[in-house]
Design a protein around this motif. Structure first.
Motif, short mmCIF file in Angstrom:
data_model
loop_
_atom_site.label_atom_id
_atom_site.label_comp_id
_atom_site.label_asym_id
_atom_site.label_seq_id
_atom_site.Cartn_x
_atom_site.Cartn_y
_atom_site.Cartn_z
N PHE A 122 21.00 -6.79 -36.79
CA PHE A 122 19.61 -6.44 -36.47
C PHE A 122 19.31 -5.01 -36.92
CE2 PHE A 122 16.40 -4.70 -33.59
CZ PHE A 122 15.38 -5.61 -33.76
N PHE A 123 20.26 -4.11 -36.71
CA PHE A 123 20.07 -2.71 -37.12
C PHE A 123 19.85 -2.62 -38.63
CE2 PHE A 123 21.90 1.20 -38.83
CZ PHE A 123 21.14 2.16 -38.17
N ASP A 124 20.65 -3.32 -39.40
CA ASP A 124 20.49 -3.28 -40.86
C ASP A 124 19.14 -3.86 -41.28
OD1 ASP A 124 22.95 -2.12 -41.29
OD2 ASP A 124 23.99 -4.03 -41.55
N MET A 125 18.73 -4.92 -40.60
CA MET A 125 17.45 -5.53 -40.93
C MET A 125 16.30 -4.56 -40.71
SD MET A 125 14.59 -6.98 -39.30
CE MET A 125 15.17 -7.51 -37.69
N VAL A 126 16.27 -3.91 -39.54
CA VAL A 126 15.20 -2.96 -39.24
C VAL A 126 15.25 -1.77 -40.19
CG1 VAL A 126 14.32 -1.36 -37.50
CG2 VAL A 126 15.05 -3.66 -36.82
N VAL A 168 12.80 1.45 -44.48
CA VAL A 168 12.93 2.16 -45.76
C VAL A 168 11.97 1.58 -46.79
CG1 VAL A 168 14.47 2.59 -47.72
CG2 VAL A 168 15.31 2.87 -45.37
N LYS A 169 11.90 0.26 -46.87
CA LYS A 169 11.03 -0.39 -47.83
C LYS A 169 9.56 -0.07 -47.56
CE LYS A 169 10.38 -4.86 -47.57
NZ LYS A 169 10.62 -6.32 -47.65
N GLU A 170 9.15 -0.15 -46.30
CA GLU A 170 7.75 0.10 -45.97
C GLU A 170 7.40 1.58 -46.14
OE1 GLU A 170 5.57 -2.07 -45.61
OE2 GLU A 170 6.83 -3.84 -45.36
N PHE A 171 8.33 2.47 -45.87
CA PHE A 171 8.06 3.90 -46.04
C PHE A 171 7.79 4.23 -47.51
CE2 PHE A 171 9.26 8.36 -46.66
CZ PHE A 171 8.48 8.96 -45.68
#
Length: 284
Positions: free
Chosen positions: A254-258, A263-266
């Protein structure tokens, strides 16, 4: 949004079957009995179009939940079998719904086939592995009817499981909804997903889906539909669609997913503040 546990109403669609041979005939009979009482019609106002690829068991919760729809709007359920290699068609043939086959692989070709075969004035796009609330049709069509609206989309939530508790998923969904609000300003097409979106059939036939196997076929269609009107977000919690976590699980923990999504959205954040210039969505 349910924060600590899955909503009780979706538990009735938690079928325990792993294979088609495990599905008792009475399950098909129960779903068909409900479908027979609905306002499914040979002259529907709404077509619910579902693209399915190897969803032989996953189809049951989807059709089962749609069978519990509460509406007076005449509608049909049309499933496009997208070249499945499992027994998806066998399951479809046992249910009181329409189906057709699209041998060209990809969501775009599958949804295009559904668009061309649909009988309704309006199309609601659905996925073959989701659970739909009873008021989904009414609320989505209510938002889609105005002449200045070209496309509508709803929100969705993830079903908690043994490895990912509901509170973690709720936090992620809240972040997702905030990003959706930002996208809605200039790039609403990025929010439209085939699991819960709607549009007018006549408009969609003019622009069509991308006819190749590529991600984002739903957003590409919406971008082209924006010439006909605005894109509306239907925020009602009463019609949140529920789906499994298999798309999230690809990122591992879950941590990797978030982290990956933050990062992608930023990186994309400032692009959301300006519209994307017109371009050919079929080749880009």
């Amino acid at each position: 949004m349910s924060f600590f546990k899955n909503p009780a109403w979706i538990s009735q669609y938690d079928y325990p079957y792993q294979r088609v041979d495990d599905i008792p005939e009475h399950v098909y009979a129960q779903i068909n009995q409900k479908l027979a009482k609905l306002t499914q019609s040979d002259n529907p106002e709404v077509s619910i179009v579902i693209a399915a690829w190897n969803e032989e068991v996953n189809m049951l919760p989807t059709i089962g939940s749609l069978a519990d729809t509460v509406t007076k709007i005449p509608f049909e359920i049309l499933v496009v079998n997208n070249n499945s290699t499992d027994r998806t068609q066998e399951v479809l043939d046992k249910l009181l719904i329409r189906s057709c086959n699209q041998p060209i692989q990809g969501c775009g070709p599958a949804r295009q086939m559904g668009l061309e075969q649909a009988k309704g004035k309006y199309i609601l796009s659905a996925d073959a592995d989701c659970i739909y609330p009873p008021l989904w049709i009414d609320k989505m069509i209510e938002a889609l009817r105005p002449n200045d609206v070209a496309c509508v989309y709803g929100r969705y939530s993830f079903i908690a499981n043994e490895t990912t508790p509901r509170w973690k998923l709720a936090i992620y969904e809240k972040m997702k909804d905030i990003i959706a609000e930002l996208r809605q300003l200039k790039r609403p097409y990025l929010n439209t997903l085939g699991m819960t979106m709607g549009y007018k059939t006549a408009d969609a036939l003019k622009v069509g889906y991308v006819m190749r196997h590529v991600r984002g076929e739903d957003g590409r269609l919406t971008f082209d539909l924006m010439q006909f009107g605005k894109v509306v977000q239907v925020k009602s919690s009463k019609i949140r669609v529920w789906t499994g976590t298999r798309t999230l699980d690809k990122d591992g923990s879950f941590f990797d997913m978030v982290k990956n999504r933050i990062v992608k959205e930023f990186k994309r954040l400032f692009s959301y503040l300006k519209p994307l210039p017109p371009h050919d969505t079929k080749t880009s």
